[in-house]
Design a protein around this motif. Structure first.
Motif, mmCIF file in Angstrom:
data_model
loop_
_atom_site.group_PDB
_atom_site.id
_atom_site.type_symbol
_atom_site.label_atom_id
_atom_site.label_comp_id
_atom_site.label_asym_id
_atom_site.label_seq_id
_atom_site.Cartn_x
_atom_site.Cartn_y
_atom_site.Cartn_z
ATOM 1 N N GLY A 61 0.254 1.225 4.614
ATOM 2 C CA GLY A 61 -0.260 0.113 3.824
ATOM 3 C C GLY A 61 -0.892 -0.936 4.706
ATOM 4 N N GLY A 62 -1.751 -1.745 4.122
ATOM 5 C CA GLY A 62 -2.463 -2.778 4.876
ATOM 6 C C GLY A 62 -2.095 -4.182 4.461
ATOM 7 N N ARG A 63 -2.907 -5.091 4.937
ATOM 8 C CA ARG A 63 -2.728 -6.521 4.701
ATOM 9 C C ARG A 63 -2.702 -6.851 3.209
ATOM 10 N N GLN A 97 -10.045 0.397 15.275
ATOM 11 C CA GLN A 97 -8.775 0.463 16.007
ATOM 12 C C GLN A 97 -7.685 1.131 15.179
ATOM 13 N N HIS A 98 -7.800 1.067 13.870
ATOM 14 C CA HIS A 98 -6.838 1.786 13.027
ATOM 15 C C HIS A 98 -7.137 3.289 13.061
ATOM 16 N N LEU A 99 -8.421 3.617 12.954
ATOM 17 C CA LEU A 99 -8.822 5.028 12.975
ATOM 18 C C LEU A 99 -8.357 5.702 14.266
ATOM 19 N N ALA A 119 -7.641 8.060 1.025
ATOM 20 C CA ALA A 119 -7.822 6.610 1.020
ATOM 21 C C ALA A 119 -7.722 6.083 -0.392
ATOM 22 N N ILE A 120 -6.988 4.996 -0.530
ATOM 23 C CA ILE A 120 -6.921 4.301 -1.816
ATOM 24 C C ILE A 120 -7.382 2.880 -1.538
ATOM 25 N N ASN A 121 -8.490 2.501 -2.143
ATOM 26 C CA ASN A 121 -9.064 1.203 -1.830
ATOM 27 C C ASN A 121 -9.935 0.775 -2.998
ATOM 28 N N ASN A 122 -9.951 -0.532 -3.269
ATOM 29 C CA ASN A 122 -10.768 -0.994 -4.400
ATOM 30 C C ASN A 122 -12.202 -1.308 -3.992
ATOM 31 N N ASP A 123 -12.469 -1.176 -2.708
ATOM 32 C CA ASP A 123 -13.836 -1.405 -2.238
ATOM 33 C C ASP A 123 -14.490 -0.050 -1.938
ATOM 34 N N PRO A 124 -15.445 0.373 -2.779
ATOM 35 C CA PRO A 124 -16.039 1.705 -2.568
ATOM 36 C C PRO A 124 -16.745 1.828 -1.222
ATOM 37 N N VAL A 126 -11.008 5.198 -5.676
ATOM 38 C CA VAL A 126 -11.489 3.831 -5.716
ATOM 39 C C VAL A 126 -10.732 3.169 -6.856
ATOM 40 N N GLY A 127 -9.869 2.244 -6.505
ATOM 41 C CA GLY A 127 -9.077 1.609 -7.548
ATOM 42 C C GLY A 127 -8.105 0.605 -6.964
ATOM 43 N N ASP A 128 -7.386 -0.040 -7.854
ATOM 44 C CA ASP A 128 -6.450 -1.093 -7.450
ATOM 45 C C ASP A 128 -5.150 -0.459 -6.961
ATOM 46 N N GLU A 129 -4.829 -0.756 -5.707
ATOM 47 C CA GLU A 129 -3.632 -0.173 -5.100
ATOM 48 C C GLU A 129 -2.365 -0.498 -5.899
ATOM 49 N N PHE A 130 -2.330 -1.691 -6.488
ATOM 50 C CA PHE A 130 -1.112 -2.105 -7.193
ATOM 51 C C PHE A 130 -0.862 -1.239 -8.425
ATOM 52 N N GLU A 131 -1.929 -0.591 -8.900
ATOM 53 C CA GLU A 131 -1.762 0.325 -10.029
ATOM 54 C C GLU A 131 -1.694 1.780 -9.552
ATOM 55 N N SER A 174 -15.388 -2.375 25.350
ATOM 56 C CA SER A 174 -14.619 -3.148 24.373
ATOM 57 C C SER A 174 -14.136 -2.208 23.266
ATOM 58 N N THR A 175 -13.071 -2.633 22.600
ATOM 59 C CA THR A 175 -12.428 -1.725 21.642
ATOM 60 C C THR A 175 -13.333 -1.398 20.461
ATOM 61 N N THR A 176 -14.311 -2.263 20.191
ATOM 62 C CA THR A 176 -15.163 -2.007 19.025
ATOM 63 C C THR A 176 -16.520 -1.413 19.418
HETATM 64 C C1 LIG Z 1 -7.725 -5.038 20.595
HETATM 65 C C2 LIG Z 1 -7.460 -4.741 19.158
HETATM 66 C C3 LIG Z 1 -6.502 -3.801 18.839
HETATM 67 C C4 LIG Z 1 -6.226 -3.485 17.494
HETATM 68 N N1 LIG Z 1 -5.289 -2.531 17.223
HETATM 69 C C5 LIG Z 1 -5.077 -2.180 15.931
HETATM 70 C C6 LIG Z 1 -4.128 -1.155 15.600
HETATM 71 O O1 LIG Z 1 -3.458 -0.588 16.458
HETATM 72 N N2 LIG Z 1 -3.962 -0.815 14.311
HETATM 73 C C7 LIG Z 1 -4.670 -1.423 13.289
HETATM 74 O O2 LIG Z 1 -4.465 -1.051 12.125
HETATM 75 N N3 LIG Z 1 -5.531 -2.405 13.573
HETATM 76 C C8 LIG Z 1 -5.747 -2.804 14.869
HETATM 77 N N4 LIG Z 1 -6.607 -3.833 15.121
HETATM 78 C C9 LIG Z 1 -7.084 -4.646 13.999
HETATM 79 C C10 LIG Z 1 -8.214 -4.043 13.222
HETATM 80 O O3 LIG Z 1 -9.423 -4.446 13.827
HETATM 81 C C11 LIG Z 1 -8.196 -4.558 11.750
HETATM 82 O O4 LIG Z 1 -8.201 -5.949 11.754
HETATM 83 C C12 LIG Z 1 -6.987 -4.072 10.930
HETATM 84 O O5 LIG Z 1 -6.806 -2.687 11.068
HETATM 85 C C13 LIG Z 1 -7.230 -4.402 9.471
HETATM 86 O O6 LIG Z 1 -6.081 -4.127 8.712
HETATM 87 P P1 LIG Z 1 -6.177 -3.912 7.132
HETATM 88 O O7 LIG Z 1 -7.024 -2.729 6.874
HETATM 89 O O8 LIG Z 1 -4.794 -3.917 6.611
HETATM 90 O O9 LIG Z 1 -6.835 -5.259 6.636
HETATM 91 P P2 LIG Z 1 -8.332 -5.571 6.143
HETATM 92 O O10 LIG Z 1 -9.336 -5.147 7.132
HETATM 93 O O11 LIG Z 1 -8.303 -6.979 5.719
HETATM 94 O O12 LIG Z 1 -8.523 -4.644 4.912
HETATM 95 C C14 LIG Z 1 -7.844 -4.746 3.711
HETATM 96 C C15 LIG Z 1 -8.356 -3.640 2.819
HETATM 97 O O13 LIG Z 1 -7.610 -3.658 1.624
HETATM 98 C C16 LIG Z 1 -8.489 -3.433 0.550
HETATM 99 N N5 LIG Z 1 -7.876 -4.039 -0.644
HETATM 100 C C17 LIG Z 1 -7.629 -5.348 -0.884
HETATM 101 N N6 LIG Z 1 -7.032 -5.492 -2.081
HETATM 102 C C18 LIG Z 1 -6.901 -4.253 -2.602
HETATM 103 C C19 LIG Z 1 -6.380 -3.748 -3.827
HETATM 104 N N7 LIG Z 1 -5.848 -4.555 -4.750
HETATM 105 N N8 LIG Z 1 -6.421 -2.414 -4.053
HETATM 106 C C20 LIG Z 1 -6.957 -1.560 -3.125
HETATM 107 N N9 LIG Z 1 -7.468 -1.997 -1.960
HETATM 108 C C21 LIG Z 1 -7.430 -3.322 -1.704
HETATM 109 C C22 LIG Z 1 -9.779 -4.094 0.949
HETATM 110 O O14 LIG Z 1 -10.871 -3.537 0.250
HETATM 111 C C23 LIG Z 1 -9.819 -3.798 2.431
HETATM 112 O O15 LIG Z 1 -10.495 -2.587 2.679
HETATM 113 C C24 LIG Z 1 -6.909 -4.161 16.454
HETATM 114 C C25 LIG Z 1 -7.874 -5.108 16.780
HETATM 115 C C26 LIG Z 1 -8.160 -5.405 18.101
HETATM 116 C C27 LIG Z 1 -9.211 -6.417 18.397
#
Ligand SMILES: Cc1cc2nc3c(=O)[nH]c(=O)nc-3n(C[C@H](O)[C@H](O)[C@H](O)COP(=O)(O)OP(=O)(O)OC[C@H]3O[C@@H](n4cnc5c(N)ncnc54)[C@H](O)[C@@H]3O)c2cc1C
Lengths: 329, 257
Positions: free
Chosen positions: A214-216, A278-280, A291-296, A309-314, B12-14
């Protein structure tokens, strides 16, 4: 140098870890090409118990090291004992799986035995007196194919879940040999004082066959619950993006990615994770990605075999319900 | 206390990494480079140890080509005492460890900090190989570090838990995320760095036979990660329906659940 392949078994109190079985499967294929035997070494408490399994998985002989001197992992002692075994057995290659242990040990051991290290390989084969391997570099942004032959042994760590483990239909006889381990005070310059294990019914993230991350977007520690629920329904390990870890929803031990763990499960389900590079880095070699994400347009979809493509909470609770139905049905 | 830090300048990481069409090399010209993120933790930890132990000095060593000089300028901007570049542009991780060890043997540091892994070759080789070459114990991926006299206590994350490790000095400590919050150079630090001189040495200067730098893995070719064909997408459906469809695909097509 001989043509045998030595596998350093990783086990917990004698229970051989699955990635070690993969190493044995790879070792069998290599030994068939080099004309050598598969050897294994097991150190630490339970090593003798592990030996039976190692034999069943194709080791022709197992070196067993137990006793007080090996009661706890120590990089210096493990290096000394394994270097002794290598000096005697003269294997062409030493294999073990990528893990916290091998991350610590392999660089030192390779230097001690004048070996050549290849970490976290995703392919490994042998032909014509050379090993050929593939490993991801630059956090998976490129792959390098490299080869090695000659007098120096190859030390290779293998990424878990990539190679697959196949049990031989019939295992030959397996001899065990006890490693005599002497104490050496110089080994005690670095010691593991304590191992605090977090007891968990869930599979270990870096070894799990299925990972649900899960993500942020889950918003809080409590909000993360649907991710755990789906993971539990699937018998999967829960994971997370760094953004979810940095926000304090879940511990760092759950982070997948460049600065977290590398996972390569059969199935990776990313729930509300954007798919930052960095996640990949930590999950791109997974066999199937969902992938489950509301942003296509979320980048994670580029890598996904299946996407909703849909709301994760559902969607995520609906998936959990569907899986439960399946398991109960 | 004499503290050494080993650093590497890396893409760089990106940064987008391109592979030459014939697979013979990575096209890194023009790619933005940074000090390895784990080396940033190493530098910070060294600065913290120096702050707490009056009279300590920090020497920073990089093995590499011209680009590596940037990591050393960054280190000077953070206020380290001395920076040394060992010129070996083609050194792999094992060769880099040999060069760093050649230099540090004469320096006899009490503590050597480095990153847990160089994030370009991802070998995780350097700390253990350096420890071995210097005959010093090493700790991999320390997420905490506490100095107590002639020894230190570190924590290290392992599968399903954490190890508490005690190590006697002198020692090599490889640094993990979470160890500290790396500071950024101040303006004054950056100005100062311009006045500081990076010492350069050749592998031969530190007792390493240049011929020995090769001989590890033979690189055959590079490739970009495999392209994936576009996957199946379930869109515009109610959650329950979408979930049922996905489970069916995972069961019947992928056969993974
Ligand atoms: C040096 C360095 C190292 C890093 N190392 C890592 C690492 O090891 N692992 C890692 O994960 N990241 C790492 N990062 C961070 C990375 O760049 C991203 O910031 C991070 O992965 C984003 O996490 P996220 O996808 O949870 O959040 P976000 O990028 O904010 O994405 C949130 C996603 O949730 C979706 N979303 C929102 N609401 C809903 C909903 N209701 N239903 C469905 N989808 C929804 C959005 O569309 C979006 O795609 C690193 C960065 C740096 C600079």
């Amino acid at each position: 140098m001989g043509n045998d392949i030595l596998v350093l078994a990783q086990h917990q109190d004698g229970a051989v870890k699955k990635p070690t079985l993969e190493c044995l499967s790879v070792a069998r294929a290599l030994a068939a090409a080099t004309g050598g035997k598969v050897l294994a070494a097991a150190l630490g408490p339970g090593a003798a118990k592990a030996a039976a399994d190692l034999g069943a998985w194709g080791a022709a002989s197992v070196l067993v090291g137990e006793g007080p001197a090996l009661a706890k992992y120590s990089s210096l002692r493990w290096t000394r004992v394994l270097a002794g075994a290598v000096a005697k057995q003269k294997p062409a290659a030493l294999l073990t799986s990528t893990s916290a242990l091998s991350r610590d040990l392999a660089g030192r051991l390779a230097a001690r035995i004048n070996g050549v290290l290849a970490s976290d390989c995703t392919k490994l084969s042998a032909a014509g007196g050379r090993f050929t391997l593939e490993r991801p570099i630059l956090a998976g942004r490129a792959l390098v194919t490299a080869s090695h032959g000659g007098d120096r042994p190859l030390v290779a760590t293998l990424r878990p879940n990539v190679f697959g483990a196949e049990k031989p239909a019939q295992a030959g006889a397996c001899a065990t040999e006890t490693l005599e381990v002497t104490e050496d005070a110089a080994d005690l310059r670095v010691v593991v004082k304590e191992v605090a294990t977090v007891k968990s019914e869930r599979p270990e993230l870096s070894e799990a066959a299925i990972v649900v991350s899960g993500g942020r977007s889950w918003g809080s520690a409590d909000g993360f619950k649907p991710v755990f629920d789906l993971a539990d329904a699937l018998g999967a390990a829960p994971g997370a993006s760094r953004a979810a870890v940095d926000a304090g929803y879940v511990p760092h031990s759950m982070q997948v990615g460049q600065t977290g763990k590398t996972v390569s499960p059969v199935l990776y389900i990313a729930c509300g994770i954007s798919g930052a590079i960095q996640h990949l880095a930590g999950m791109r070699t997974s066999k199937y990605i969902v992938a489950i994400n509301n942003d296509p347009n979320a980048p994670i979809f580029k890598l996904a075999d299946y996407g909703i493509v849909g709301d994760e909470f559902e969607v995520v609770p609906a998936l959990t319900a569907e899986i439960k139905k399946l398991k109960e049905g | 206390m004499k503290i050494a830090v080993c650093v590497k300048q890396v893409p760089s990481t990106t940064a987008v990494i391109r592979v030459a069409a014939d697979g013979s090399r990575l096209e890194l010209a023009g790619v933005e480079t940074v000090v390895g993120p784990y080396e940033e933790y190493a530098l910070e930890e060294a600065l913290k140890v120096r702050e707490k132990n009056a009279g300590s000095t920090i020497v920073v060593v990089a093995v590499g080509g011209e680009e590596a000089g940037k990591a050393l300028t960054h280190a000077y901007a953070l206020g380290v005492d001395r920076a040394v570049l060992i010129q070996a542009p083609d050194a792999d991780a094992a060769a880099a460890a040999a060069c760093a060890a050649g230099f540090l043997k004469a320096e006899k540091p009490d503590l050597v900090f480095c990153g847990r892994q160089a994030i370009d070759d991802d070998q995780w080789l350097f700390p253990g190989a350096l420890g071995e070459a210097l005959d010093l114990p090493h700790v991999t991926a320390a997420s905490t570090f506490e100095l107590a006299g002639a020894s230190a206590t570190c924590k290290r994350r392992i599968e399903g838990g954490e190890e508490v490790i005690e190590v006697k000095l002198p020692a090599v400590i490889s640094c993990e995320k979470g160890l500290n919050e790396p500071r950024v150079p101040t303006l004054k630090g950056r100005l100062n760095a311009k006045k500081m001189k990076v010492e350069t040495k050749s592998p031969a200067d530190v007792g390493v036979d240049a011929a020995k730098l090769a001989g590890g893995l033979k690189i055959e070719r590079y490739a970009p990660p495999p392209e994936k064909s576009p996957g199946k997408r379930i869109e515009g459906k109610a959650a329950a329906e979408a979930a049922a469809e996905l489970v069916k695909l995972l069961r019947e097509e992928a056969k993974v659940i």
